[in-house]
Design a protein around this motif. Structure first.
Motif, mmCIF file in Angstrom:
data_model
loop_
_atom_site.group_PDB
_atom_site.id
_atom_site.type_symbol
_atom_site.label_atom_id
_atom_site.label_comp_id
_atom_site.label_asym_id
_atom_site.label_seq_id
_atom_site.Cartn_x
_atom_site.Cartn_y
_atom_site.Cartn_z
ATOM 1 N N GLU A 163 0.961 -1.259 0.003
ATOM 2 C CA GLU A 163 -0.057 0.046 -0.006
ATOM 3 C C GLU A 163 1.173 1.203 0.021
ATOM 4 O O GLU A 163 1.907 1.181 0.302
ATOM 5 N N GLY A 164 0.462 2.306 -0.166
ATOM 6 C CA GLY A 164 1.007 3.604 -0.397
ATOM 7 C C GLY A 164 1.802 4.043 -1.519
ATOM 8 O O GLY A 164 1.796 3.075 -2.613
ATOM 9 N N THR A 165 2.414 5.288 -1.683
ATOM 10 C CA THR A 165 2.994 5.538 -2.948
ATOM 11 C C THR A 165 4.421 6.280 -2.438
ATOM 12 O O THR A 165 4.611 6.876 -1.495
ATOM 13 N N ALA A 166 5.462 5.736 -3.269
ATOM 14 C CA ALA A 166 6.672 6.422 -3.378
ATOM 15 C C ALA A 166 7.343 6.761 -4.693
ATOM 16 O O ALA A 166 7.036 6.097 -5.732
ATOM 17 N N ARG A 167 7.552 8.047 -4.578
ATOM 18 C CA ARG A 167 8.234 8.703 -5.918
ATOM 19 C C ARG A 167 9.451 9.290 -5.883
ATOM 20 O O ARG A 167 9.858 9.752 -4.655
ATOM 21 N N VAL A 168 10.181 8.899 -6.897
ATOM 22 C CA VAL A 168 11.630 9.561 -6.986
ATOM 23 C C VAL A 168 11.832 10.400 -8.236
ATOM 24 O O VAL A 168 11.501 10.011 -9.284
ATOM 25 N N ALA A 169 12.215 11.695 -7.957
ATOM 26 C CA ALA A 169 12.319 12.598 -9.066
ATOM 27 C C ALA A 169 11.150 12.758 -9.746
ATOM 28 O O ALA A 169 11.140 12.898 -10.846
ATOM 29 N N GLY A 170 10.028 12.683 -9.297
ATOM 30 C CA GLY A 170 8.725 13.050 -9.724
ATOM 31 C C GLY A 170 8.013 11.646 -10.490
ATOM 32 O O GLY A 170 6.804 11.823 -10.789
ATOM 33 N N PHE A 171 8.845 10.321 -10.448
ATOM 34 C CA PHE A 171 8.314 9.039 -10.917
ATOM 35 C C PHE A 171 7.787 8.311 -9.834
ATOM 36 O O PHE A 171 8.607 8.085 -8.914
ATOM 37 N N ASP A 172 6.742 7.630 -9.976
ATOM 38 C CA ASP A 172 6.092 6.660 -9.310
ATOM 39 C C ASP A 172 6.941 5.535 -9.199
ATOM 40 O O ASP A 172 7.083 4.983 -10.473
ATOM 41 N N CYS A 173 7.336 4.981 -8.226
ATOM 42 C CA CYS A 173 8.203 3.660 -8.095
ATOM 43 C C CYS A 173 7.191 2.283 -8.602
ATOM 44 O O CYS A 173 7.898 1.346 -9.312
ATOM 45 N N THR A 174 6.050 2.488 -8.593
ATOM 46 C CA THR A 174 5.302 1.296 -9.028
ATOM 47 C C THR A 174 4.758 1.437 -10.681
ATOM 48 O O THR A 174 5.023 0.549 -11.383
ATOM 49 N N ASP A 175 4.635 2.833 -11.062
ATOM 50 C CA ASP A 175 4.022 3.007 -12.307
ATOM 51 C C ASP A 175 5.236 2.985 -13.261
ATOM 52 O O ASP A 175 5.032 2.783 -14.493
ATOM 53 N N HIS A 176 6.415 3.783 -12.905
ATOM 54 C CA HIS A 176 7.568 4.044 -13.697
ATOM 55 C C HIS A 176 8.689 3.593 -13.388
ATOM 56 O O HIS A 176 9.857 4.620 -12.963
ATOM 57 N N PRO A 177 8.930 2.286 -12.969
ATOM 58 C CA PRO A 177 10.156 1.930 -12.454
ATOM 59 C C PRO A 177 11.288 2.003 -13.111
ATOM 60 O O PRO A 177 12.482 2.254 -12.656
ATOM 61 N N LEU A 178 11.407 1.939 -14.557
ATOM 62 C CA LEU A 178 12.665 2.176 -15.247
ATOM 63 C C LEU A 178 12.891 3.567 -15.358
ATOM 64 O O LEU A 178 14.231 3.794 -15.326
ATOM 65 N N GLU A 179 12.173 4.477 -15.222
ATOM 66 C CA GLU A 179 12.485 6.178 -15.009
ATOM 67 C C GLU A 179 13.270 6.225 -13.690
ATOM 68 O O GLU A 179 13.917 7.001 -13.692
ATOM 69 N N VAL A 180 12.212 5.670 -12.740
ATOM 70 C CA VAL A 180 13.384 5.584 -11.378
ATOM 71 C C VAL A 180 14.523 5.254 -11.286
ATOM 72 O O VAL A 180 15.420 5.811 -10.792
ATOM 73 N N LYS A 181 14.827 3.921 -12.004
ATOM 74 C CA LYS A 181 16.092 3.315 -11.846
ATOM 75 C C LYS A 181 17.125 4.279 -12.754
ATOM 76 O O LYS A 181 18.320 4.163 -12.212
ATOM 77 N N ARG A 182 16.688 4.925 -13.513
ATOM 78 C CA ARG A 182 17.438 5.888 -14.382
ATOM 79 C C ARG A 182 18.218 7.125 -13.529
ATOM 80 O O ARG A 182 19.113 7.852 -13.746
ATOM 81 N N GLN A 183 17.195 7.489 -12.315
ATOM 82 C CA GLN A 183 17.349 8.383 -11.555
ATOM 83 C C GLN A 183 18.249 8.219 -10.346
ATOM 84 O O GLN A 183 18.648 9.261 -9.764
ATOM 85 N N ILE A 184 18.651 6.923 -10.092
ATOM 86 C CA ILE A 184 19.160 6.699 -8.707
ATOM 87 C C ILE A 184 20.368 5.804 -8.980
ATOM 88 O O ILE A 184 20.833 5.171 -10.113
ATOM 89 N N GLY A 185 21.289 5.928 -8.145
ATOM 90 C CA GLY A 185 22.662 4.939 -8.009
ATOM 91 C C GLY A 185 22.226 4.367 -6.789
ATOM 92 O O GLY A 185 21.966 4.957 -5.543
ATOM 93 N N TYR A 186 22.496 2.880 -6.765
ATOM 94 C CA TYR A 186 22.057 2.121 -5.617
ATOM 95 C C TYR A 186 23.333 1.470 -5.119
ATOM 96 O O TYR A 186 23.809 0.669 -6.015
ATOM 97 N N LEU A 187 23.787 1.350 -3.702
ATOM 98 C CA LEU A 187 24.699 0.560 -3.017
ATOM 99 C C LEU A 187 23.965 -0.298 -2.227
ATOM 100 O O LEU A 187 23.560 0.350 -1.120
#
Length: 328
Positions: A55-79
């Motif tokens: 449940e709930g929403t998470a957005r990164v740089a304006g992109f929803d983590c559920t609806d636009h996962p590829l766009e989110v991944k382009r915005q982040i560096g993850y370790l």
């Protein structure tokens, strides 16, 4: 830059995180703190689109983590806590591969590769197999891949694990240098690390956010008294009673050293002048007199223990509540 609103993750009947809400501004470095099993890694995995929230929403740089996962991944560096490296590749081969996965090529990739290797001081091992590197170097390779495409958002899960003290200082300085140009979430259980590099702190315990503020504001909110450290040349027999008699002193706690004391005073009262006057008047040999601040570790322990005790009290109340008869 990051906006998390009421995210919940359930595994069957088990709730890993419950209505977690927080945000990270552009250029801010945020510490995400919690004991083992509190829900830190689950939250990181949702933000990196590794898995969806129940449940709930998470957005990164304006992109929803559920609806636009590829766009989110382009915005982040993850370790992640365990660096995602291929041990059969050299450092250069691995970072080149990561860059190509992110759509980088030619001079752009070469420049980013050299910059990332230089930033993490990997030049001496760039042609060595990752499988032959120490844990500290592997951690640095993991950080290099997270920074390679210069993302606006960095999510770092225990980034200094396995590093020696010198490397830890260097990585902390690197993270601090990213503030302003990158938004960073630093998930860690090393509290001095959070104090050293982060502007704001979120504390999670048993899947719920229990505090969110700057370390200084958290300390101010939870502080119930003022504390002063007093050091004397010796410990006269009557000094404790004379210190306790000073108006505003709540408690005098002898320290481990012969003439050291921790003096607890009423909140909002600065008694250092009076403590010094009494020590000098009685010729005790005043060596040190300083205020003692509430550390982030104190805040963390107080908040998590309070939540644990509250949960235990609730469970006890529920277990003792009378149950209605099924016969009636």
């Amino acid at each position: 830059m990051i906006d998390v609103h009421n995210i919940t993750k359930r595994y069957g009947h088990h709730t890993a995180i419950d209505r977690v809400t927080f945000s990270v501004a552009k250029g801010e470095v945020l510490a995400f703190l919690g004991p083992n099993g509190a829900g830190k890694t689950t939250t990181m995995r949702i933000l990196t689109c590794f898995m969806p929230a129940t449940e709930g929403t998470a957005r990164v740089a304006g992109f929803d983590c559920t609806d636009h996962p590829l766009e989110v991944k382009r915005q982040i560096g993850y370790l992640p806590e365990t660096p995602p490296v291929y041990q059969e590749l050299t450092v250069t081969e691995y970072l080149t591969f990561v860059g190509q996965l992110r759509g980088m090529a030619g001079p752009t990739l070469t420049s980013a590769l050299d910059q990332s290797i230089g930033r993490l001081e990997l030049g001496a091992v760039r042609h060595r197999l990752i499988g032959n590197l120490s844990r500290g170097y592997r951690q640095r390779v993991g950080l290099a891949q997270a920074l390679l495409h210069d993302p606006p958002v960095l999510i770092l899960d225990e980034p200094t694990v396995g590093l020696d003290p010198k490397q830890i200082i260097e990585i902390r300085e690197l993270i601090k240098s990213l503030a302003g140009s990158h938004s960073v979430i630093l998930s860690t259980h090393i509290l001095p690390e959070a104090t050293a590099v982060c502007q704001r702190v979120v504390i999670i315990n048993k899947g719920r956010i229990v505090a969110e503020d700057t370390p200084e504001q958290l300390s101010a909110r939870l502080r119930q008294s003022e504390k002063v450290s007093l050091a004397l040349k010796s410990r006269p027999a009557d000094c404790e009673s004379k210190l306790q008699a000073i108006p505003g002193v709540l408690q005098v706690l002898p320290g481990q050293g012969g003439g050291t004391f921790l003096i607890e005073c009423e909140l909002g009262r600065d008694l250092r002048d009076e403590l010094a006057r009494v020590a000098v008047m009685n010729q005790w040999g005043l060596l040190e007199l300083r205020t003692v601040s509430m550390t982030l570790e104190d805040v963390f322990l107080q908040l998590t223990r309070h939540e644990d005790h509250s949960a235990e009290a609730t469970e006890t109340t529920v277990s003792m509540a009378p149950t209605e008869s099924m016969d009636g």
